[in-house]
Write an enzyme that holds these catalytic residues in place. Sequence first.
Site: not given
Ligand code: AMP
Length: 541
Positions: A186, A331, A440, A445
């Site tokens: 990650t 994940e 917040k 929110w």
């Molecule tokens: P990563 O594992 O680095 O790809 O990050 C995943 C995170 O990216 C998710 O938990 C979201 O917070 C954000 N994310 C991915 N796709 C979207 C989307 N279409 N809209 C908003 N947030 C997103």
Amino acid sequence: MLGLMMAEPLRVATIIEHAAKWHSDTEIVSRRPEGGMHRYTYADANHRSKQLAQALLKLGVENGDRVGTLAWNTHRHFELYYGVAGIGAVCHTINPRLFPEQLVFIINHAEDRLLFFDLTFLPLVERLAPVCPTVEKWVLMAGPEHLPAASDLPGLCSYEDLLAAELGDYQWPSFDENTACSLCYTSGTTDQPKGVLYSHRSTVLHAFGISLPDALSCSASDVIMPVVPMFHVNAWGLPYAAPLNGAKLVLPGAGMDSASLFELFETEGVTFSAGVPTIWLALLQFMREGQRRFTTLNRTVVGGAACPPALMKAFEEELNVTIMHAWGMTETSPLGTTARLKGKHAGLSPAESLGIRAKQGRAVFGVDMKIVGDDGHALPHDGVAFGDLLVHGPWVVRDYFRTATPGELTADGWFRTGDVATIDPDGYMHITDRSKDVIKSGGEWISSIELENLAVAHPAVAEAAVIGVPSAKWSERPLLVVVRRPGMEVSADEMLNFFRGRVAKFWEPDAVEFVNQLPHTATGKILKTQLRKDFAGYSVA
Ligand code: AMP
């Protein structure tokens, strides 16, 4: 009673074997980081992946060993996906844009035995090697003519030399489908990066899942160019889905700038692409500047961060390209949801359908989801109640690789995504924020994502981010940080007025700051942790 069907384990190598047999002349075209284009077929790719497999076995790579990559989207990286996983080892893709300390942490944590790197990264790996003792051999992904005259890199050799020594007369072995095949960390914007270890089973099921018409919709008539890097959650699974479906694959190498991408879209007849919003925002500007049009591109997946509806609208109305909004995480392999319309939506106006398609979307079969409140109880799917988004399924992580701390699972086995969302009665999930980013104000929110989406709809705005800043009265209030489009002017007052009547009064940002650029993560998302540091001490009256 057990079924009486063949017990064929799901394995990644069967995908390339299938493509080589049934789509043998379909092309993979890639831009070499060392210069020039490379063009071959799935049959060639399978053969070279087998040569690589033989070379790895000769080097003593064993089942479960990690083989690292620091590489762009290229045919050699594609071969590593299959050659490494095909022998039961683990292809560990590493994001070269991370800070060097993070790279060192990741390589040592994974205990990579071999590390394959593109020529671009030679200076980087020369700095990493002395502090990465587990790496026995560094392999330059190019021909021997590109090897440096002198180098201290242990075991340095060229990729092409390794392959040239093998015949490729190899049969992919069969093994348990739960065997690990790839590893991706990650981005670690808040904590140390954590490793997600995919299995052959999860990867093949995910490749099937993303191919579905309402998911990413891949077909043998497509020309697919993943702009999302192969080190970002396996380019969202496209290097598996393209051969599984027999689609032509175009790999853009190191050239991820708009001009280079546009050239490849046009010369290779790309029909379908994928990438984070930042890429498409930049490309839109490039297309507008030169009054350019796409000839073959008809759709693209946008995910990794919220896709602003204004971007979707512009691509559709000005460029005739449909944006398919998708949500996922490292994940979740990564695909979780896509925002495709249902039959019942046929009569909707363009504005109404955009309202649905701008959400993060419906669960793809293979991923179940729910939202829960602070007490862990499920919240209604009414499009209003929002809570922590939990997911479950065969391509969702159970535990992180080699961590002493337990993963993010609830007692009943659901994965906590860290996202806050609503789900409407039709099942469309809408992310209001990352739980760490929600603002917040006076106990209520405010969604930073919605404010950002609105800000980028202003014609003078190139990119925008909203963060919470301390307020004596409301505890937190939204601050809007804006990058203006080159040559465009907009004052703070005009910008703030733009929100009036478009959002609830208490959602309107209290202040706006103009900056030349926003900080981004290694995968191109806005880095809010950095932005909060940049504006530490900022407060609104
Ligand atoms: P990563 O594992 O680095 O790809 O990050 C995943 C995170 O990216 C998710 O938990 C979201 O917070 C954000 N994310 C991915 N796709 C979207 C989307 N279409 N809209 C908003 N947030 C997103």
